[in-house]
Design an enzyme around this catalytic site. Structure first.
Site, PDB file in Angstrom:
ATOM      1  N   LYS A 157      -4.702   6.235   0.525  1.00 22.12           N
ATOM      2  CA  LYS A 157      -4.893   6.479   1.961  1.00 22.12           C
ATOM      3  C   LYS A 157      -3.547   6.629   2.673  1.00 22.12           C
ATOM      4  O   LYS A 157      -3.345   7.568   3.438  1.00 22.12           O
ATOM      5  CB  LYS A 157      -5.680   5.328   2.617  1.00 22.12           C
ATOM      6  CG  LYS A 157      -7.077   5.144   2.079  1.00 22.12           C
ATOM      7  CD  LYS A 157      -7.821   4.040   2.828  1.00 22.12           C
ATOM      8  CE  LYS A 157      -7.237   2.658   2.614  1.00 22.12           C
ATOM      9  NZ  LYS A 157      -7.489   2.082   1.283  1.00 22.12           N
ATOM     10  N   ARG A 159     -12.714  -0.997   9.003  1.00 24.01           N
ATOM     11  CA  ARG A 159     -13.101  -1.504   7.686  1.00 24.01           C
ATOM     12  C   ARG A 159     -14.413  -2.270   7.733  1.00 24.01           C
ATOM     13  O   ARG A 159     -14.902  -2.687   6.678  1.00 24.01           O
ATOM     14  CB  ARG A 159     -12.021  -2.455   7.171  1.00 24.01           C
ATOM     15  CG  ARG A 159     -11.002  -1.814   6.222  1.00 24.01           C
ATOM     16  CD  ARG A 159      -9.957  -2.866   5.930  1.00 24.01           C
ATOM     17  NE  ARG A 159      -9.254  -2.720   4.684  1.00 24.01           N
ATOM     18  CZ  ARG A 159      -8.042  -2.159   4.558  1.00 24.01           C
ATOM     19  NH1 ARG A 159      -7.447  -1.621   5.589  1.00 24.01           N
ATOM     20  NH2 ARG A 159      -7.453  -2.145   3.390  1.00 24.01           N
ATOM     21  N   ARG A 180       2.447  -0.792  -8.044  1.00 31.67           N
ATOM     22  CA  ARG A 180       3.018  -0.813  -6.701  1.00 31.67           C
ATOM     23  C   ARG A 180       3.533  -2.211  -6.351  1.00 31.67           C
ATOM     24  O   ARG A 180       4.594  -2.367  -5.742  1.00 31.67           O
ATOM     25  CB  ARG A 180       1.964  -0.368  -5.670  1.00 31.67           C
ATOM     26  CG  ARG A 180       2.501  -0.332  -4.246  1.00 31.67           C
ATOM     27  CD  ARG A 180       1.499   0.252  -3.275  1.00 31.67           C
ATOM     28  NE  ARG A 180       0.491  -0.720  -2.894  1.00 31.67           N
ATOM     29  CZ  ARG A 180      -0.541  -0.445  -2.102  1.00 31.67           C
ATOM     30  NH1 ARG A 180      -0.731   0.764  -1.620  1.00 31.67           N
ATOM     31  NH2 ARG A 180      -1.412  -1.386  -1.795  1.00 31.67           N
ATOM     32  N   ARG A 195       4.680  -6.373  -2.673  1.00 34.13           N
ATOM     33  CA  ARG A 195       3.597  -6.735  -1.755  1.00 34.13           C
ATOM     34  C   ARG A 195       2.792  -7.887  -2.336  1.00 34.13           C
ATOM     35  O   ARG A 195       2.294  -7.796  -3.457  1.00 34.13           O
ATOM     36  CB  ARG A 195       2.697  -5.520  -1.505  1.00 34.13           C
ATOM     37  CG  ARG A 195       2.688  -5.100  -0.052  1.00 34.13           C
ATOM     38  CD  ARG A 195       1.807  -3.910   0.159  1.00 34.13           C
ATOM     39  NE  ARG A 195       0.397  -4.258   0.195  1.00 34.13           N
ATOM     40  CZ  ARG A 195      -0.550  -3.410   0.584  1.00 34.13           C
ATOM     41  NH1 ARG A 195      -0.231  -2.191   0.967  1.00 34.13           N
ATOM     42  NH2 ARG A 195      -1.798  -3.783   0.592  1.00 34.13           N
ATOM     43  N   ARG A 220     -10.052  -7.573  -3.215  1.00 35.98           N
ATOM     44  CA  ARG A 220     -10.027  -6.541  -2.173  1.00 35.98           C
ATOM     45  C   ARG A 220     -11.036  -5.441  -2.479  1.00 35.98           C
ATOM     46  O   ARG A 220     -11.688  -4.913  -1.578  1.00 35.98           O
ATOM     47  CB  ARG A 220      -8.612  -5.952  -2.038  1.00 35.98           C
ATOM     48  CG  ARG A 220      -7.666  -6.877  -1.272  1.00 35.98           C
ATOM     49  CD  ARG A 220      -6.206  -6.650  -1.607  1.00 35.98           C
ATOM     50  NE  ARG A 220      -5.753  -5.305  -1.368  1.00 35.98           N
ATOM     51  CZ  ARG A 220      -4.682  -4.751  -1.952  1.00 35.98           C
ATOM     52  NH1 ARG A 220      -3.974  -5.445  -2.821  1.00 35.98           N
ATOM     53  NH2 ARG A 220      -4.347  -3.528  -1.661  1.00 35.98           N
TER      54      ARG A 220
HETATM   55  P1  ATP Z   1      -4.004   1.386   0.179  1.00 35.64           P
HETATM   56  O1  ATP Z   1      -3.508   1.685   1.546  1.00 35.64           O
HETATM   57  O2  ATP Z   1      -2.978   1.617  -0.873  1.00 35.64           O
HETATM   58  O3  ATP Z   1      -5.278   2.115  -0.136  1.00 35.64           O
HETATM   59  P2  ATP Z   1      -5.045  -1.169   1.042  1.00 35.64           P
HETATM   60  O4  ATP Z   1      -5.975  -0.359   1.845  1.00 35.64           O
HETATM   61  O5  ATP Z   1      -5.691  -2.261   0.273  1.00 35.64           O
HETATM   62  O6  ATP Z   1      -4.270  -0.218   0.055  1.00 35.64           O
HETATM   63  P3  ATP Z   1      -3.716  -1.963   3.489  1.00 35.64           P
HETATM   64  O7  ATP Z   1      -4.546  -0.967   4.245  1.00 35.64           O
HETATM   65  O8  ATP Z   1      -2.271  -1.916   3.657  1.00 35.64           O
HETATM   66  O9  ATP Z   1      -3.928  -1.851   1.923  1.00 35.64           O
HETATM   67  O10 ATP Z   1      -4.289  -3.414   3.871  1.00 35.64           O
HETATM   68  C1  ATP Z   1      -3.741  -4.601   3.344  1.00 35.64           C
HETATM   69  C2  ATP Z   1      -4.494  -5.819   3.871  1.00 35.64           C
HETATM   70  O11 ATP Z   1      -4.351  -5.885   5.319  1.00 35.64           O
HETATM   71  C3  ATP Z   1      -6.009  -5.829   3.643  1.00 35.64           C
HETATM   72  O12 ATP Z   1      -6.374  -6.305   2.361  1.00 35.64           O
HETATM   73  C4  ATP Z   1      -6.484  -6.728   4.792  1.00 35.64           C
HETATM   74  O13 ATP Z   1      -6.281  -8.088   4.481  1.00 35.64           O
HETATM   75  C5  ATP Z   1      -5.538  -6.376   5.934  1.00 35.64           C
HETATM   76  N1  ATP Z   1      -6.126  -5.300   6.787  1.00 35.64           N
HETATM   77  C6  ATP Z   1      -5.626  -4.045   6.975  1.00 35.64           C
HETATM   78  N2  ATP Z   1      -6.426  -3.327   7.777  1.00 35.64           N
HETATM   79  C7  ATP Z   1      -7.470  -4.147   8.109  1.00 35.64           C
HETATM   80  C8  ATP Z   1      -8.654  -3.980   8.886  1.00 35.64           C
HETATM   81  N3  ATP Z   1      -8.950  -2.836   9.494  1.00 35.64           N
HETATM   82  N4  ATP Z   1      -9.487  -5.048   8.994  1.00 35.64           N
HETATM   83  C9  ATP Z   1      -9.217  -6.213   8.413  1.00 35.64           C
HETATM   84  N5  ATP Z   1      -8.141  -6.440   7.648  1.00 35.64           N
HETATM   85  C10 ATP Z   1      -7.263  -5.409   7.497  1.00 35.64           C
HETATM   86 MG    MG Z   2      -2.144   1.465   2.674  1.00 33.77          MG
END
Ligand code: ATP
Ligand code: MG
Length: 181
Positions: free
Chosen positions: A8, A83, A122, A128, A139
């Site tokens: 993403k 989310r 990563r 991270r 997750r």
């Molecule tokens: P990638 O971006 O590589 O697909 P990812 O989606 O798991 O990975 P991030 O979007 O960076 O990673 O999110 C990391 C963490 O931040 C999540 O696991 C969550 O704990 C928190 N987080 C980020 N966005 C939200 C959201 N919209 N609602 C709740 N928690 C969030």
């Molecule tokens: Mg991300």
């Protein structure tokens, strides 16, 4: 939208560059709060390190504030938000407040085992704290429970585009651009 590690962030950065719109990653915004040791950051870290979602009210406040910045005037791409269904509903209220409409929802998909491999790699490179296999599996589980149902919510509104997230980075960007231009 899409499971953790599907790309993403990688794709959102390339698209915002192409379209000259703002890129808003809620994961990045939360990590900035954590580094600055703000009240929100201290709370968020507890959830993120366990692979849990940060509570909806924090996300809605963060997104509402971020969308007020002038770089969003020309449009924006959200990465990692919404989310949960409550975030999606809260986001509709935020958009209504400023007469905005959602143009499109892009869903990226990929094989789960391939994604775990990508994220472990990563984690080794970026350090991270949530990119280790136990937290990654957690997750992914939360993605299927809380976030995946949103695809149906957006599909019913006629906004959803499904994109295959496997392949070369450039190729995937092209697939996305074709659906949104
Ligand atoms: P990638 O971006 O590589 O697909 P990812 O989606 O798991 O990975 P991030 O979007 O960076 O990673 O999110 C990391 C963490 O931040 C999540 O696991 C969550 O704990 C928190 N987080 C980020 N966005 C939200 C959201 N919209 N609602 C709740 N928690 C969030
Ligand atoms: Mg991300």
């Amino acid at each position: 939208m899409g499971p953790p590690g599907v790309g993403k962030g990688t794709q959102a950065k390339r698209i915002n560059h192409e379209l000259e719109i703002a890129h808003i990653s809620t994961g990045d915004l939360l990590r900035t709060e954590i580094r600055a040791k703000t009240d929100v950051g201290i709370i968020a870290k507890k959830f993120i390190d366990k692979g849990k979602l940060v509570p909806d009210e924090f996300l809605l406040d963060i997104v509402r504030d971020r969308l007020k910045k002038t770089d969003c005037d020309n449009g924006y791409i959200l990465d990692g938000f919404p989310r949960t269904l409550d975030q999606a509903i809260g986001f509709e209220i935020i958009m209504n407040e400023s007469d905005q409409v959602l143009d499109k929802v892009i869903s990226l998909s990929a094989d789960e085992d391939e994604l775990v491999d990508r994220l472990v790699k990563r984690g080794l490179e970026s350090g991270r704290s949530d990119d280790n296999s136990a937290v990654i599996r957690k997750r992914q589980k939360i993605y299927w429970e809380k976030t995946e149902p949103l695809l149906d919510f957006y599909n019913k509104k006629g906004l959803l585009k499904n994109i295959d997230g496997l392949g070369e980075i450039e190729e995937i960007t092209d697939r996305i651009l074709i659906t949104i231009k």
